[in-house]
Design an enzyme around this catalytic site. Structure first.
Site, short mmCIF file in Angstrom:
data_model
loop_
_atom_site.label_atom_id
_atom_site.label_comp_id
_atom_site.label_asym_id
_atom_site.label_seq_id
_atom_site.Cartn_x
_atom_site.Cartn_y
_atom_site.Cartn_z
CB SER A 283 36.42 47.34 46.36
OG SER A 283 36.71 47.60 47.10
CG ASP B 127 22.19 41.49 50.54
OD1 ASP B 127 22.48 39.93 49.85
OD2 ASP B 127 23.61 41.11 50.92
CE LYS C 38 40.34 45.07 47.65
NZ LYS C 38 39.89 46.39 48.97
#
Length: 419
Positions: A300, A311, A325
């Protein structure tokens, strides 16, 4: 002739619009009818059972099981909390709970949980529990074979409630001395950062255990303290961090990323469930090298932090694939003091990928769900053009087994070693 043609086109257009509108309203009305119909059926069944079933039913239990089974068909994160269970929901959001204030570890040889470390000033410490105490019974219920999660659930409860705990304490003769304690639960605040240190080669280390409460403030203080102590690089340990508040993950990411960077985007069925979260402040440090430790329990909000740093090519991710998740829950108030925690959207990290690993929408014939196969995942790209994939958690840049973590890091990140 031209006027007549335009008139015919207008008539056709109106007819098409009317037809589309008719079927749209018909579709909406049909859906509303189906909902009303099934609610009437459910209501009638409960009344018939209450009047004619051979034994007297418990309406709270019967209807609660119906609600729980309905929600089970969706995903495991959409849950109903009646008024009496609000403390459990509050614990999840604030990171506090009623308990004894101690870590527990599982003894695989004895198949029992044991006290790992009681926190100073908590009910566990006040009662006299010590590291190594083997948990035998709670209020007369044998704990043999129960895992840590089950035992932890039994130890927790509303602050102010009491229970009897039987333990066996290893003694100097090699045996175990049985002991019994009456313990009163108190409100316990989980430490968001249980351990920090400056390791060899000026490596700063921060263990972050949760994103519930307000961990970003603690993290900021810990990081600045490590820099004062001479840390020139940083390890962020997110292993087994099950997540918490999305905003807290964005705030911590902001410490190492420029202002104005998109960290996560949520997309839901309604407009209110869709949002874009950017870094809003000036960072603390844009240059310090960062490694993030992850494992299968990293989930999460932890995946938002680790995934966004990956990223945007700001950190190296080390460990094993994270949990996966990518669903966002929001509490919704219900009648009679109840609350429903409902999944309203999915989140997407900066490359555009969603890390959700399990496809709850498309279930197997037996009702089970499976992970999204690698063959169906899509390729995305980091800011620097490196390939990353969706549909299965955050894949580390360096996959490494726990036993191979060098020197002190091995001891720092072992599951059963508590500092």
């Amino acid at each position: 002739m031209k006027k007549m043609l335009n008139r015919r086109i207008a008539i056709v257009a109106v007819a098409v619009i009317a037809t589309v509108a008719f079927f749209s309203f018909k579709s909406g009305d049909d859906r509303n009818f189906q909902i009303a119909k099934n609610l009437d059926i459910f209501n009638a069944i409960v009344k018939e059972l209450d009047m004619f079933y051979v034994d007297t039913i418990d309406p709270n239990k019967t209807i609660r099981e119906g609600i729980d089974n309905m929600l089970y068909t969706l995903d495991p994160y959409t849950e109903y909390y009646p008024e009496e269970d609000q403390s459990e929901l509050e614990q999840m959001i604030k990171g506090s709970f009623g308990g004894i204030g101690s870590y527990i570890a599982y003894n695989t040889k004895l198949k029992r949980s044991m006290i790992s470390e009681p926190f100073e000033g908590t009910p566990a410490a006040k009662a006299g529990l010590k590291a190594g105490d083997i948990l035998m019974e709670i209020d007369g219920k044998d704990l043999a074979g129960k895992n840590n999660a089950e035992v932890s659930q039994m130890l927790r409860g509303q602050a102010g409630t009491s229970f009897k705990l039987k333990i066996e304490r290893p003694n100097v003769k090699g045996g175990r001395t049985p002991m019994e304690f009456t313990i009163v639960r108190e409100s316990i605040q989980n430490p968001a950062i249980p351990y920090t240190a400056v390791l060899d080669n000026n490596i700063g280390y921060i263990s972050l255990s949760t994103f519930s409460g307000n961990p970003s403030k603690e993290f900021k203080k810990a990081f600045l303290d490590l820099k004062k102590q001479g840390a020139t690089s940083l390890v962020i340990d997110l292993r087994s961090n099950g997540g918490g508040l999305l905003d807290e993950a964005v705030e911590i990411a902001n410490y190492f990323l420029p202002r104005g960077k998109v960290i996560v985007t949520t997309k839901g069925k309604i407009k209110q469930a869709s949002n874009t979260y950017k870094t809003l402040r000036e960072p603390l440090d844009l240059d310090i090298p960062i490694a993030v430790l992850v494992n299968s329990g990293t989930a999460s909000a932890s995946e938002i932090l680790s995934g966004s740093l990956q990223d945007l090519d700001r950190a190296v991710i080390v460990g094993n694939r994270t949990f996966g998740k990518g669903l966002v829950q929001v509490p919704r108030s219900l009648p009679y003091g109840g609350t429903m925690k409902v999944t309203t959207s999915k989140y997407y990290i900066p490359s555009g990928r969603c890390v959700q690993a399990i496809d709850y929408k498309h279930r197997n014939e037996d009702g089970s769900v499976g992970t999204i196969p690698d063959s169906l995942t899509k390729v995305f790209y980091t800011a620097a053009g490196r390939e990353v994939r969706d549909g299965g958690g955050v894949m580390p840049d360096i996959t490494i087994k726990q036993e191979k973590l060098p020197n002190i890091l091995f001891y720092l990140v072992r599951d059963n070693l508590i500092f």
